[in-house]
Scaffold this motif. Structure first.
Motif, PDB file in Angstrom:
ATOM      1  N   PHE A 157     -54.156 -22.539 -70.609  1.00 41.51           N
ATOM      2  CA  PHE A 157     -53.647 -22.882 -69.284  1.00 41.51           C
ATOM      3  C   PHE A 157     -52.587 -21.890 -68.828  1.00 41.51           C
ATOM      4  CE2 PHE A 157     -55.456 -26.548 -71.249  1.00 41.51           C
ATOM      5  CZ  PHE A 157     -56.253 -27.053 -70.249  1.00 41.51           C
ATOM      6  N   GLY A 158     -52.669 -20.666 -69.345  1.00 46.32           N
ATOM      7  CA  GLY A 158     -51.793 -19.594 -68.902  1.00 46.32           C
ATOM      8  C   GLY A 158     -50.500 -19.468 -69.678  1.00 46.32           C
ATOM      9  N   PHE A 159     -50.335 -20.193 -70.770  1.00 44.94           N
ATOM     10  CA  PHE A 159     -49.114 -20.082 -71.566  1.00 44.94           C
ATOM     11  C   PHE A 159     -49.305 -19.056 -72.668  1.00 44.94           C
ATOM     12  CE2 PHE A 159     -48.390 -24.006 -69.413  1.00 44.94           C
ATOM     13  CZ  PHE A 159     -47.040 -23.974 -69.176  1.00 44.94           C
ATOM     14  N   GLU A 160     -48.318 -18.182 -72.811  1.00 40.13           N
ATOM     15  CA  GLU A 160     -48.369 -17.186 -73.874  1.00 40.13           C
ATOM     16  C   GLU A 160     -47.318 -17.503 -74.932  1.00 40.13           C
ATOM     17  OE1 GLU A 160     -46.792 -13.199 -73.141  1.00 40.13           O
ATOM     18  OE2 GLU A 160     -46.081 -13.918 -71.197  1.00 40.13           O
ATOM     19  N   THR A 178     -43.175 -23.923 -81.939  1.00 39.17           N
ATOM     20  CA  THR A 178     -43.879 -22.927 -81.150  1.00 39.17           C
ATOM     21  C   THR A 178     -43.167 -22.830 -79.818  1.00 39.17           C
ATOM     22  OG1 THR A 178     -45.981 -23.541 -82.173  1.00 39.17           O
ATOM     23  CG2 THR A 178     -46.101 -22.353 -80.083  1.00 39.17           C
ATOM     24  N   VAL A 179     -42.887 -21.609 -79.366  1.00 38.74           N
ATOM     25  CA  VAL A 179     -42.272 -21.407 -78.053  1.00 38.74           C
ATOM     26  C   VAL A 179     -43.287 -20.673 -77.187  1.00 38.74           C
ATOM     27  CG1 VAL A 179     -40.345 -20.407 -76.766  1.00 38.74           C
ATOM     28  CG2 VAL A 179     -39.970 -21.273 -79.088  1.00 38.74           C
ATOM     29  N   LEU A 180     -43.559 -21.256 -76.006  1.00 41.96           N
ATOM     30  CA  LEU A 180     -44.522 -20.699 -75.066  1.00 41.96           C
ATOM     31  C   LEU A 180     -43.847 -20.412 -73.731  1.00 41.96           C
ATOM     32  CD1 LEU A 180     -47.280 -23.367 -75.747  1.00 41.96           C
ATOM     33  CD2 LEU A 180     -47.260 -21.040 -76.632  1.00 41.96           C
ATOM     34  N   ARG A 181     -44.379 -19.425 -73.010  1.00 44.04           N
ATOM     35  CA  ARG A 181     -43.875 -19.084 -71.678  1.00 44.04           C
ATOM     36  C   ARG A 181     -45.039 -19.144 -70.708  1.00 44.04           C
ATOM     37  NH1 ARG A 181     -41.092 -13.975 -72.225  1.00 44.04           N
ATOM     38  NH2 ARG A 181     -43.152 -13.201 -72.726  1.00 44.04           N
ATOM     39  N   GLY A 182     -44.779 -19.701 -69.524  1.00 40.19           N
ATOM     40  CA  GLY A 182     -45.804 -19.795 -68.495  1.00 40.19           C
ATOM     41  C   GLY A 182     -45.232 -20.457 -67.259  1.00 40.19           C
ATOM     42  N   SER A 183     -46.093 -21.104 -66.489  1.00 44.82           N
ATOM     43  CA  SER A 183     -45.654 -21.794 -65.277  1.00 44.82           C
ATOM     44  C   SER A 183     -46.278 -23.175 -65.216  1.00 44.82           C
ATOM     45  CB  SER A 183     -46.057 -21.013 -64.024  1.00 44.82           C
ATOM     46  OG  SER A 183     -45.352 -19.803 -63.941  1.00 44.82           O
ATOM     47  N   LEU A 191     -41.712 -23.609 -72.915  1.00 43.78           N
ATOM     48  CA  LEU A 191     -42.045 -24.855 -73.603  1.00 43.78           C
ATOM     49  C   LEU A 191     -41.795 -24.650 -75.084  1.00 43.78           C
ATOM     50  CD1 LEU A 191     -45.351 -25.620 -71.851  1.00 43.78           C
ATOM     51  CD2 LEU A 191     -43.956 -27.425 -72.740  1.00 43.78           C
ATOM     52  N   LYS A 192     -41.058 -25.547 -75.699  1.00 37.98           N
ATOM     53  CA  LYS A 192     -40.847 -25.492 -77.145  1.00 37.98           C
ATOM     54  C   LYS A 192     -41.422 -26.778 -77.734  1.00 37.98           C
ATOM     55  CE  LYS A 192     -36.899 -23.912 -78.828  1.00 37.98           C
ATOM     56  NZ  LYS A 192     -35.507 -23.845 -79.371  1.00 37.98           N
ATOM     57  N   ALA A 193     -42.435 -26.623 -78.581  1.00 40.66           N
ATOM     58  CA  ALA A 193     -43.073 -27.766 -79.236  1.00 40.66           C
ATOM     59  C   ALA A 193     -42.728 -27.724 -80.720  1.00 40.66           C
ATOM     60  CB  ALA A 193     -44.585 -27.718 -79.034  1.00 40.66           C
ATOM     61  N   PHE A 194     -42.186 -28.821 -81.213  1.00 39.45           N
ATOM     62  CA  PHE A 194     -41.738 -28.910 -82.604  1.00 39.45           C
ATOM     63  C   PHE A 194     -42.834 -29.505 -83.464  1.00 39.45           C
ATOM     64  CE2 PHE A 194     -38.032 -28.902 -79.935  1.00 39.45           C
ATOM     65  CZ  PHE A 194     -37.182 -28.021 -80.584  1.00 39.45           C
ATOM     66  N   ARG A 195     -42.940 -29.024 -84.679  1.00 45.93           N
ATOM     67  CA  ARG A 195     -43.975 -29.452 -85.604  1.00 45.93           C
ATOM     68  C   ARG A 195     -43.325 -30.118 -86.809  1.00 45.93           C
ATOM     69  NH1 ARG A 195     -45.635 -24.728 -86.358  1.00 45.93           N
ATOM     70  NH2 ARG A 195     -47.070 -24.666 -84.625  1.00 45.93           N
ATOM     71  N   SER A 224     -42.966 -33.376 -80.743  1.00 48.71           N
ATOM     72  CA  SER A 224     -41.961 -33.493 -79.689  1.00 48.71           C
ATOM     73  C   SER A 224     -41.847 -32.134 -79.000  1.00 48.71           C
ATOM     74  CB  SER A 224     -40.615 -33.951 -80.245  1.00 48.71           C
ATOM     75  OG  SER A 224     -40.047 -32.989 -81.094  1.00 48.71           O
ATOM     76  N   PHE A 225     -41.432 -32.160 -77.738  1.00 45.66           N
ATOM     77  CA  PHE A 225     -41.325 -30.909 -76.991  1.00 45.66           C
ATOM     78  C   PHE A 225     -40.187 -31.006 -75.984  1.00 45.66           C
ATOM     79  CE2 PHE A 225     -43.973 -33.524 -74.322  1.00 45.66           C
ATOM     80  CZ  PHE A 225     -43.528 -33.249 -73.039  1.00 45.66           C
ATOM     81  N   VAL A 226     -39.759 -29.831 -75.534  1.00 47.32           N
ATOM     82  CA  VAL A 226     -38.787 -29.714 -74.453  1.00 47.32           C
ATOM     83  C   VAL A 226     -39.271 -28.587 -73.536  1.00 47.32           C
ATOM     84  CG1 VAL A 226     -37.259 -28.152 -75.752  1.00 47.32           C
ATOM     85  CG2 VAL A 226     -36.321 -29.486 -73.868  1.00 47.32           C
ATOM     86  N   VAL A 227     -39.117 -28.788 -72.228  1.00 45.67           N
ATOM     87  CA  VAL A 227     -39.487 -27.792 -71.227  1.00 45.67           C
ATOM     88  C   VAL A 227     -38.204 -27.377 -70.511  1.00 45.67           C
ATOM     89  CG1 VAL A 227     -40.837 -27.286 -69.151  1.00 45.67           C
ATOM     90  CG2 VAL A 227     -41.723 -28.900 -70.858  1.00 45.67           C
ATOM     91  N   THR A 228     -37.960 -26.065 -70.443  1.00 47.39           N
ATOM     92  CA  THR A 228     -36.786 -25.558 -69.722  1.00 47.39           C
ATOM     93  C   THR A 228     -37.233 -24.569 -68.657  1.00 47.39           C
ATOM     94  OG1 THR A 228     -36.463 -23.782 -71.344  1.00 47.39           O
ATOM     95  CG2 THR A 228     -35.220 -25.835 -71.690  1.00 47.39           C
TER      96      THR A 228
END
Length: 192
Positions: A52-55, A64-69, A77-81, A132-136
């Protein structure tokens, strides 16, 4: 971030709404500006978000840290495992790491510190696990902090650290990788 006095409290994302996904796959507290695109993204496994366009910006065993829109809002987006039993127990006893990080960032901002803006936090599905995740909100024109930056930026970091100390806070995970410098030379906390 460990408050050394009265904690500033839990601060929800600005103008937040609760988002739930059918069959309990995911849920989030999310700023209205990204609610619909996030709802769509949460309908898919975290491992598929790159479609979905996240790198991927950073991949570690625990996150995992992803960047996108999301819509027209640039985000990270940071998703914790929770890989180990100890990780799962910690999340159950305390609170999920995405929620904790969102609260720390919101508390830092409430105290006037330059921390990235939290737009959402919650739980997402990744096959048979929940993460769990956080979006900034992405800081415009940001570059990672290094000690090779101009002296004015180094002075800004020193001023930030003095402010943190004056507030009686202890940043539990302060290192250069948790700071970015924007296009104007401003320093931002990514993970207080």
């Amino acid at each position: 971030m460990v408050p050394q006095g009265s904690p500033p409290g839990n601060v929800r994302p600005p103008q937040s709404v609760a988002v739930a996904i059918a069959n309990g796959r995911a849920h989030a507290e999310v700023a209205a500006a990204i609610a619909e695109p996030l709802r769509e993204l949460l309908g898919h496994d975290v491992g598929d978000w790159h479609r979905f366009g996240f790198e991927s910006v950073k991949e570690r065993t625990v996150r995992t840290v992803l960047r996108g829109s999301l819509g027209d809002v640039p985000v990270h987006l940071k998703a914790f495992r929770p890989d180990t039993l100890a990780d799962r127990a910690r999340d159950a006893v305390r609170r999920p790491r995405g929620v904790a990080e969102a609260e720390h960032l919101a508390a830092a901002r409430a105290l006037g510190l330059p921390a990235v803006e939290v737009l959402a936090h919650g739980m997402a599905a990744d096959h048979d696990q929940r993460r769990s995740f956080v979006v900034t909100r992405t800081v415009a024109d940001a570059e990672p902090f290094t000690f090779a930056v101009p002296m004015a930026v180094q002075a800004a970091v020193g001023k930030l650290l003095r402010s943190v100390h004056a507030l009686g806070l202890e940043l539990a995970d302060l290192h250069p990788g948790n700071l970015v410098v924007d296009g104007t030379g401003g320093v931002w906390l990514l993970d207080p």
